[in-house]
Scaffold this motif. Sequence first.
Motif, short mmCIF file in Angstrom:
data_model
loop_
_atom_site.label_atom_id
_atom_site.label_comp_id
_atom_site.label_asym_id
_atom_site.label_seq_id
_atom_site.Cartn_x
_atom_site.Cartn_y
_atom_site.Cartn_z
N TYR A 10 76.54 37.66 23.50
CA TYR A 10 75.29 37.33 24.19
C TYR A 10 74.09 37.90 23.43
O TYR A 10 73.01 37.28 23.41
CB TYR A 10 75.32 37.88 25.62
CG TYR A 10 74.17 37.40 26.47
CD1 TYR A 10 73.98 36.03 26.70
CD2 TYR A 10 73.26 38.29 27.02
CE1 TYR A 10 72.91 35.58 27.46
CE2 TYR A 10 72.20 37.85 27.78
CZ TYR A 10 72.03 36.49 28.00
OH TYR A 10 70.96 36.05 28.75
N VAL A 27 62.59 38.83 23.76
CA VAL A 27 63.87 38.75 23.03
C VAL A 27 64.26 40.14 22.53
O VAL A 27 65.42 40.55 22.66
CB VAL A 27 63.76 37.76 21.85
CG1 VAL A 27 65.01 37.86 20.96
CG2 VAL A 27 63.60 36.34 22.36
N SER A 31 68.23 32.50 19.45
CA SER A 31 67.40 31.59 20.23
C SER A 31 66.00 31.47 19.64
O SER A 31 65.28 30.51 19.93
CB SER A 31 67.31 32.06 21.69
OG SER A 31 66.61 33.30 21.79
N GLU A 37 65.40 30.84 16.60
CA GLU A 37 65.46 29.74 15.65
C GLU A 37 66.20 28.51 16.18
O GLU A 37 65.86 27.38 15.83
CB GLU A 37 66.16 30.20 14.35
CG GLU A 37 65.37 31.18 13.52
CD GLU A 37 64.08 30.58 12.99
OE1 GLU A 37 64.06 29.36 12.71
OE2 GLU A 37 63.09 31.31 12.88
N LYS A 38 67.22 28.75 17.00
CA LYS A 38 68.06 27.64 17.45
C LYS A 38 68.76 28.03 18.74
O LYS A 38 69.36 29.09 18.85
CB LYS A 38 69.12 27.32 16.37
CG LYS A 38 70.13 26.28 16.75
CD LYS A 38 69.55 24.88 16.75
CE LYS A 38 70.62 23.84 17.08
NZ LYS A 38 70.08 22.47 17.06
N LYS A 39 68.67 27.16 19.74
CA LYS A 39 69.37 27.39 20.99
C LYS A 39 70.86 27.11 20.80
O LYS A 39 71.25 26.01 20.40
CB LYS A 39 68.81 26.49 22.09
CG LYS A 39 67.34 26.73 22.40
CD LYS A 39 67.10 28.10 23.00
CE LYS A 39 65.62 28.27 23.38
NZ LYS A 39 65.34 29.62 23.91
N LEU A 40 71.69 28.12 21.04
CA LEU A 40 73.13 27.96 20.90
C LEU A 40 73.80 27.99 22.26
O LEU A 40 73.30 28.64 23.19
CB LEU A 40 73.72 29.09 20.05
CG LEU A 40 73.29 29.24 18.60
CD1 LEU A 40 74.01 30.42 17.96
CD2 LEU A 40 73.57 27.97 17.81
N THR A 41 74.92 27.31 22.37
CA THR A 41 75.75 27.47 23.55
C THR A 41 76.49 28.80 23.43
O THR A 41 76.56 29.37 22.33
CB THR A 41 76.77 26.33 23.68
OG1 THR A 41 77.69 26.41 22.57
CG2 THR A 41 76.08 24.98 23.67
N LYS A 89 73.48 35.42 20.67
CA LYS A 89 72.92 34.19 21.26
C LYS A 89 71.44 34.38 21.56
O LYS A 89 70.62 33.48 21.33
CB LYS A 89 73.69 33.85 22.54
CG LYS A 89 73.24 32.56 23.22
CD LYS A 89 74.10 32.30 24.45
CE LYS A 89 73.68 30.99 25.15
NZ LYS A 89 72.32 31.07 25.71
N THR A 90 71.09 35.56 22.08
CA THR A 90 69.70 35.87 22.42
C THR A 90 68.84 35.93 21.16
O THR A 90 67.73 35.38 21.12
CB THR A 90 69.61 37.21 23.17
OG1 THR A 90 70.43 37.16 24.34
CG2 THR A 90 68.18 37.52 23.57
#
Length: 320
Positions: free
Chosen positions: A74, A210, A81, A83-87, A77-78
Amino acid sequence: MYNFLQKYKSSIFTLLKIAIVMVACYFIYQKLTNNNLLSINELIKQLSFLFSNNIWLIIALLLCTDVNWLLEVYKWKTLVSVEKKLTFMEAFEQSFGSHAVSIITPNKIGEYGAKALFFKKEKRKKILVLNLVGNLYQLITTGFFGISGLTYVILNFDINFKYPLLEKNNYWMVILALILLSIFIIYFKTWILKNIKKTIHYCRQIPKTVQIKVAILAILRYLVFSHQFYFLLILFNIKIEYSVAMSIIFSMYLLASIVPALSIFDWAIKGSVAIWLFSWLHINPLTIATITTLMWLLNFAVPALLGMSFVLNFKLSKQV
């Protein structure tokens, strides 16, 4: 030569992935069969004793491993975010896959390049910086708790600071490392300053929200794996006050983080530091060696084995 590489690019890349996995597996195997701190037979005996104890503490111990890595995923992922939204699953794959690659590199430096490969070429430098930011927050957390723990230990114990890694016959290694570092800095001074300025400029663009989330996740992750060590002390019936145990554990992670080494040898560094620190309380070195080995298996070896499946399945066409 270029045409040859282009023609067999897919085959070469597949062989490279297989080689990385094989080397990583070999390193883990070597660690388990040539453990200077603890033999396989001794580990089995200690584990049989462990599993005869409180089942709820064992469940808590295993949950710590899951939570530790979920927090790391996580956190990544944070950060990404920006640069790019990830699942969550994409972040999971990148975290575990890069961890598997980092196993054969000094101080997990291979993690930087491995994570960058998941992204398009124009984003890779920024991904390197984001990974650096995440690791810096984790390092700052280690430093904060480590200094607090070490201060408590120094004020409350009669300490012998003679430690094998710091004996005179090893001073030359530290001096040599400092000389090489100085030469590198002097020779690449312009390039280093240029990239530092670019890095600082980019870091300032990372939203405060962030950074706050990443800092909180770094703290939570540190507290989770630190208490995992404490749970193991309880499982092995070590009678020790909570404040004393956590202070020594915090000190261990701080001192171990100072020593540069291949990630695969992280267990040996932490193991020797832990044995040295807990020797002040006259705790059996075999028990401490078992605990550090279990910590290594749960938080390093098993995640690396899981990450190897992502390494083998990785394709350059999957860049996001």
